[in-house]
Every structure is written in structure tokens, then in C-alpha cells.
Design an enzyme around this catalytic site. Sequence first.
Site, PDB file in Angstrom:
ATOM      1  N   GLY A  22       0.804  -1.229   0.000  1.00 34.78           N
ATOM      2  CA  GLY A  22       0.000   0.000   0.000  1.00 34.78           C
ATOM      3  C   GLY A  22       0.829   1.268   0.000  1.00 34.78           C
ATOM      4  CG  HIS A  25       5.070   4.413  -5.300  1.00 36.68           C
ATOM      5  ND1 HIS A  25       5.528   3.595  -6.321  1.00 36.68           N
ATOM      6  CD2 HIS A  25       5.521   3.854  -4.145  1.00 36.68           C
ATOM      7  CE1 HIS A  25       6.261   2.625  -5.802  1.00 36.68           C
ATOM      8  NE2 HIS A  25       6.256   2.742  -4.479  1.00 36.68           N
ATOM      9  N   GLY A  27       5.119   3.452  -9.238  1.00 35.55           N
ATOM     10  CA  GLY A  27       5.788   2.156  -9.381  1.00 35.55           C
ATOM     11  C   GLY A  27       4.770   1.030  -9.265  1.00 35.55           C
ATOM     12  CG  HIS A  28       2.854   0.304  -5.484  1.00 34.59           C
ATOM     13  ND1 HIS A  28       3.019   1.388  -4.647  1.00 34.59           N
ATOM     14  CD2 HIS A  28       3.488  -0.728  -4.883  1.00 34.59           C
ATOM     15  CE1 HIS A  28       3.725   1.025  -3.581  1.00 34.59           C
ATOM     16  NE2 HIS A  28       4.020  -0.256  -3.699  1.00 34.59           N
ATOM     17  CE  LYS A 147      13.145   0.990  -4.288  1.00 36.88           C
ATOM     18  NZ  LYS A 147      12.504   0.401  -3.166  1.00 36.88           N
ATOM     19  CD  GLN A 151       9.662  -8.340  -2.529  1.00 37.43           C
ATOM     20  OE1 GLN A 151       9.639  -8.135  -1.336  1.00 37.43           O
ATOM     21  NE2 GLN A 151       8.987  -7.605  -3.391  1.00 37.43           N
ATOM     22  CB  SER A 184       5.654   3.168   0.471  1.00 36.38           C
ATOM     23  OG  SER A 184       4.998   2.482  -0.576  1.00 36.38           O
ATOM     24  NE  ARG A 185      10.666   0.702   4.775  1.00 32.53           N
ATOM     25  CZ  ARG A 185      10.425  -0.562   4.432  1.00 32.53           C
ATOM     26  NH1 ARG A 185      10.629  -0.968   3.190  1.00 32.53           N
ATOM     27  NH2 ARG A 185       9.985  -1.424   5.327  1.00 32.53           N
TER      28      ARG A 185
HETATM   29  P1  AMP Z   1       5.871  -2.659  -1.696  1.00 26.84           P
HETATM   30  O1  AMP Z   1       4.513  -2.046  -1.541  1.00 26.84           O
HETATM   31  O2  AMP Z   1       6.998  -1.692  -1.490  1.00 26.84           O
HETATM   32  O3  AMP Z   1       6.026  -3.956  -0.953  1.00 26.84           O
HETATM   33  O4  AMP Z   1       6.001  -3.033  -3.236  1.00 26.84           O
HETATM   34  C1  AMP Z   1       5.022  -3.814  -3.874  1.00 26.84           C
HETATM   35  C2  AMP Z   1       5.510  -4.166  -5.263  1.00 26.84           C
HETATM   36  O5  AMP Z   1       5.773  -2.967  -5.997  1.00 26.84           O
HETATM   37  C3  AMP Z   1       6.818  -4.963  -5.251  1.00 26.84           C
HETATM   38  O6  AMP Z   1       6.784  -5.939  -6.281  1.00 26.84           O
HETATM   39  C4  AMP Z   1       7.841  -3.905  -5.539  1.00 26.84           C
HETATM   40  O7  AMP Z   1       9.019  -4.403  -6.135  1.00 26.84           O
HETATM   41  C5  AMP Z   1       7.090  -3.012  -6.499  1.00 26.84           C
HETATM   42  N1  AMP Z   1       7.679  -1.675  -6.533  1.00 26.84           N
HETATM   43  C6  AMP Z   1       7.974  -0.872  -5.478  1.00 26.84           C
HETATM   44  N2  AMP Z   1       8.563   0.265  -5.891  1.00 26.84           N
HETATM   45  C7  AMP Z   1       8.630   0.183  -7.247  1.00 26.84           C
HETATM   46  C8  AMP Z   1       9.141   1.059  -8.264  1.00 26.84           C
HETATM   47  N3  AMP Z   1       9.702   2.233  -7.975  1.00 26.84           N
HETATM   48  N4  AMP Z   1       9.050   0.651  -9.560  1.00 26.84           N
HETATM   49  C9  AMP Z   1       8.489  -0.561  -9.858  1.00 26.84           C
HETATM   50  N5  AMP Z   1       7.994  -1.415  -8.945  1.00 26.84           N
HETATM   51  C10 AMP Z   1       8.066  -1.052  -7.660  1.00 26.84           C
END
Ligand code: AMP
Length: 280
Positions: A22, A25, A27-28, A147, A151, A184-185
Site C-alpha cells: 500500500g 505510487h 511504481g505500483h 526495484k 525479492q 513508499s518509504r
Molecule cells: P511494496 O509495496 O513496497 O512492498 O512493493 C510492492 C511491489 O511494488 C513490489 O513488487 C515492488 O518491487 C514493487 N515496486 C515498489 N517500488 C517500485 C518502483 N519504484 N518501480 C516498480 N515497482 C516497484
Amino acid sequence: MQRLALRWRREGKRVGFVPTMGYLHDGHMSLVRRARQLAGKQGIVVASIYVNPTQFAPTEDLSAYPRDLARDKSLCRDAGVDVLFFPSDAEMYPGRNSGGYSTYVVEKRLALGMEGNSRPTHFGGVTTVVAKLFNLVLPDVAIFGAKDWQQAAVIRRMTRDLNFPLKVVVAPTRRESDGLAMSSRNKYLNPNERKQATILSRALKLAKEVVTATRKPINADLLKKRLTALVATQPAARLDYVEFFDGQTLQSAEAVTRGTHMALAVFVGKTRLIDNAELR
Ligand code: AMP
């Protein structure tokens, strides 16, 4: 969620899945767009939002992790997400603190270095929650971001090792205009730290320049020293690690050449940021 997913499966609908924590942004949202492409117009796109407690160490930012479900819902609606799944801790880990939950999924090789070294319990939480989400959503394809390169590698391995009947797709990292990888951070950063946070993408850029400027392999330790010095130019930044490795196997590389992968983790103030890229 699982009842719905079983129905889609019976109806022969293709399901694309984007798991997240959640505070969404672009990226998500780029992963959501990819999920729509892969699921097709007639298919179903599922996103999940779950700040998974088992992937945070007790000292980490679980309770501070940014949350804005109302905004996330509207972003998902606008992006054409069909189902947003946001389970509670009680639903995901019933009785976890009183012995009522006791099964974990652990990948024992790719999860060891880099993030696994700095955050020893992290990937066990990630693989556990992703395995559970796969069983709940029953996707045909799941999309993860480059990113979080390690993982994605760990999840791809888990998917293969445990015979999950789905395809793992990795989509490119989305960045702010100054190069900072969206995260998100990033919300934790004050304006001064936000400026200094570009040091991660600048380190990747410098490594790319060094690698493309010469045809000979470069000694990884020497390049690490140079990058460590670069990060040290930012008063708020503290390098956690920088590694060079094979992008597929994650095997660490002593000699860095075109195509070698680089990842780094840097504390900017109290905020720990990660980034990575293939050096070419
Ligand atoms: P998170 O919410 O940070 O756990 O990320 C959820 C998914 O979004 C994971 O597969 C991340 O690798 C991907 N993600 C996070 N940041 C980015 C970004 N800047 N560009 C592309 N994917 C991202």
C-alpha cells in the site's frame, strides 16, 4: 477472496495479481498496468494491500509504515483494478501471538545475501505471505517490481520450487525525475534527506559509467571503495551494503563487467532505501 478466485478459475478467467504493502505510487501502478495487459480485457486484475508483520523485524518500521487506504482505493479504482484485497492481521495470521499460527515458507539460498544479510528474518516473512496470497488469489500471473530485485528472484525460485501454477513477471523500476526510485518509504525523508537520497541512483550511474568506459573487467572491491566514497559525500547517508552479482543467480561477482548487476542499501537519516540496476 479464495471463493471468488475459485469461481474465476471455473469460468476460465485469466487473473493478474499485484501484491503490495500500500501507500501506492506510480511504481505500483505500473505493475497494475502490466497486470491488465497480461490478464487481458476480459481478465481480472487483483491488487492486494497488506503490511505484512512477519517481514518486519521488531526494530523495524512496521507501526510507522505509511498507510492511506482511502487514497489507495481511489488510485486502484482509476487504474481499473477489479478487486482490491486488504486482509487484516487476524485474517492472515489468526492467533499468531498465541501459537495459533505456525507455518512459514523459507527459501534457503537466494535469500541469504544482501537484504537477507542485513534483515535476516525479512525474506521468510515475504515468501510466507506471498505463498499465502498466491493460494488466496490463485493468479495466472503475478507481477513484481525490479526495484526489489532480490525479492523477485526469491519469489521466482519459491514459485518454481513449490510448483505454484503461475508465472512470475518482473516489471522495471519507476523513478522520480531526479533518478530516485519510487518507494513508499520516500515519505519518511525530510527535504534535506530527499535531496541526498539521489545518492543511490547516482552511485548506480557512476558504476555504469565506469563499466562502460572500459572493456576490461573491473575489480569489485575497488569499485565498491569508489562507491563507498561517493555515498560518504552525503552527510545524511550511511552505506549499508553495495554488491555486484549475476542478475539471474545472484551469485556475487569479483569482476564487474557489462551486464553485471549492482544493488545497494543506504540509510538516509533513519530511512533505509534500496536500489539496483544492471550495469550496461
Ligand atoms: P511494496 O509495496 O513496497 O512492498 O512493493 C510492492 C511491489 O511494488 C513490489 O513488487 C515492488 O518491487 C514493487 N515496486 C515498489 N517500488 C517500485 C518502483 N519504484 N518501480 C516498480 N515497482 C516497484
